[in-house]
Motif scaffolding. Structure first.
Motif, PDB file in Angstrom:
ATOM      1  N   LEU A  33       0.692  -0.903  -0.101  1.00 30.91           N
ATOM      2  CA  LEU A  33      -0.227  -0.405   0.064  1.00 30.91           C
ATOM      3  C   LEU A  33       0.678   1.460   0.314  1.00 30.91           C
ATOM      4  O   LEU A  33       2.123   0.835   0.017  1.00 30.91           O
ATOM      5  CB  LEU A  33      -1.018   0.013   1.133  1.00 30.91           C
ATOM      6  N   TRP A  34       0.189   2.501   0.012  1.00 27.26           N
ATOM      7  CA  TRP A  34       1.108   3.387  -0.811  1.00 27.26           C
ATOM      8  C   TRP A  34       2.586   3.565   1.422  1.00 27.26           C
ATOM      9  O   TRP A  34       3.447   4.074   0.940  1.00 27.26           O
ATOM     10  CB  TRP A  34      -0.301   5.061   0.011  1.00 27.26           C
ATOM     11  N   TYR A  92      -7.228  -2.177  -2.879  1.00 23.95           N
ATOM     12  CA  TYR A  92      -5.859  -1.954  -1.813  1.00 23.95           C
ATOM     13  C   TYR A  92      -6.233  -1.066  -0.113  1.00 23.95           C
ATOM     14  O   TYR A  92      -6.761   0.052  -0.992  1.00 23.95           O
ATOM     15  CB  TYR A  92      -4.289  -2.235  -2.046  1.00 23.95           C
ATOM     16  N   ALA A  93      -5.553  -1.962   0.628  1.00 25.58           N
ATOM     17  CA  ALA A  93      -5.923  -0.400   1.503  1.00 25.58           C
ATOM     18  C   ALA A  93      -6.813   0.389   1.905  1.00 25.58           C
ATOM     19  O   ALA A  93      -8.203  -0.387   1.666  1.00 25.58           O
ATOM     20  CB  ALA A  93      -4.778   0.129   2.228  1.00 25.58           C
ATOM     21  N   SER A 150      -2.550   3.945  -2.811  1.00 25.42           N
ATOM     22  CA  SER A 150      -3.252   2.655  -2.152  1.00 25.42           C
ATOM     23  C   SER A 150      -3.640   2.372  -3.782  1.00 25.42           C
ATOM     24  O   SER A 150      -4.684   3.124  -3.842  1.00 25.42           O
ATOM     25  CB  SER A 150      -3.878   2.581  -1.565  1.00 25.42           C
TER      26      SER A 150
END
Length: 228
Positions: free
Chosen positions: A49-50, A75-76, A71
């Motif tokens: 993720l980020w 994701y996330a 992200s």
């Protein structure tokens, strides 16, 4: 920005014209000038993720760059549609362009990607060449677009790699449930250096046995830490 404190980063959410909402980190230098400050887009891979770019964001910002780190889809805090068509490199590249449009970024940018983020970056640089100043890919070489999608069987055959057997586990009916039931063990298998990475972990039939507890993993990960 403290790499050990996610709350110290400027995390935002934005709804794109596609209707999907993206979570993204947007950090600007103290002397930021819109339209003049160079922009770096960081695209993560799997299973990330980020926040996986947390140690890279600060140094770039301190050197005068605006750093944008989404992200990616699935994701996330970003939306997670179930249709696989939304996850093709070309589709994701289009959403990266939509994100830049929403942030009113018109000048060419530098795109840096890792792992499964790299195909998206390649597609972005190809489709939006006029918006790409430079492209950096970490761990994945550039590959031309294929005329059709390949099945796991075709990919394994083409690459001659038995360590891609974990794809079959991901595609199985009970694979996602087994992963969700024991995420720490799953992460332990994925985050390893060459010192503790045993390729047989990812051979067909092996990872599901480890995840279900039938067999033990060959030693603990050397990349997992209290931070992770």
């Amino acid at each position: 920005m403290d790499p050990l404190n996610p709350a110290s980063f400027n995390l935002q959410k934005i709804k794109l014209p596609t209707g999907r909402t993206y979570e993204y980190c947007d950090q600007t230098p103290t002397d930021y000038r819109h339209g003049e400050t160079p922009v770096l887009l960081l695209i993560h891979g799997f299973p990330e993720l980020w926040y996986d770019w947390r140690y890279q964001i600060g140094p770039w910002v301190r050197r005068g760059w605006r750093v944008i780190v989404p992200s990616m889809l699935g994701y996330a805090g970003t939306d997670k549609p179930e249709d696989p068509a939304f996850y093709t490199p070309l589709a994701l590249a289009g959403e990266m362009a939509d994100l830049l449009d929403a942030l009113d970024i018109k000048k060419p940018i530098v795109v840096m990607a890792h792992d499964w983020g790299s195909p998206t970056a390649f597609s972005f640089a190809t489709r939006y060449n006029e918006r790409t100043k430079a492209l950096v890919s970490i761990s994945i070489p550039n590959q031309p677009p294929l005329p059709m999608a390949l099945t796991p069987d075709q990919m394994v055959a083409a690459m001659g790699a038995d360590w891609l057997g974990y794809w079959y586990f991901f595609c199985s009916e009970d694979g996602p449930a087994k992963i969700q039931a024991n995420i720490p063990r799953f992460l332990d298998l994925l985050y390893r250096s060459h010192k503790t990475m045993h390729l047989q972990i990812f051979a067909e039939g092996t990872i599901e046995k480890i995840m279900s507890g039938e067999i033990e993993a060959p030693g603990p990960s050397d990349l997992m830490s209290a931070e992770v």
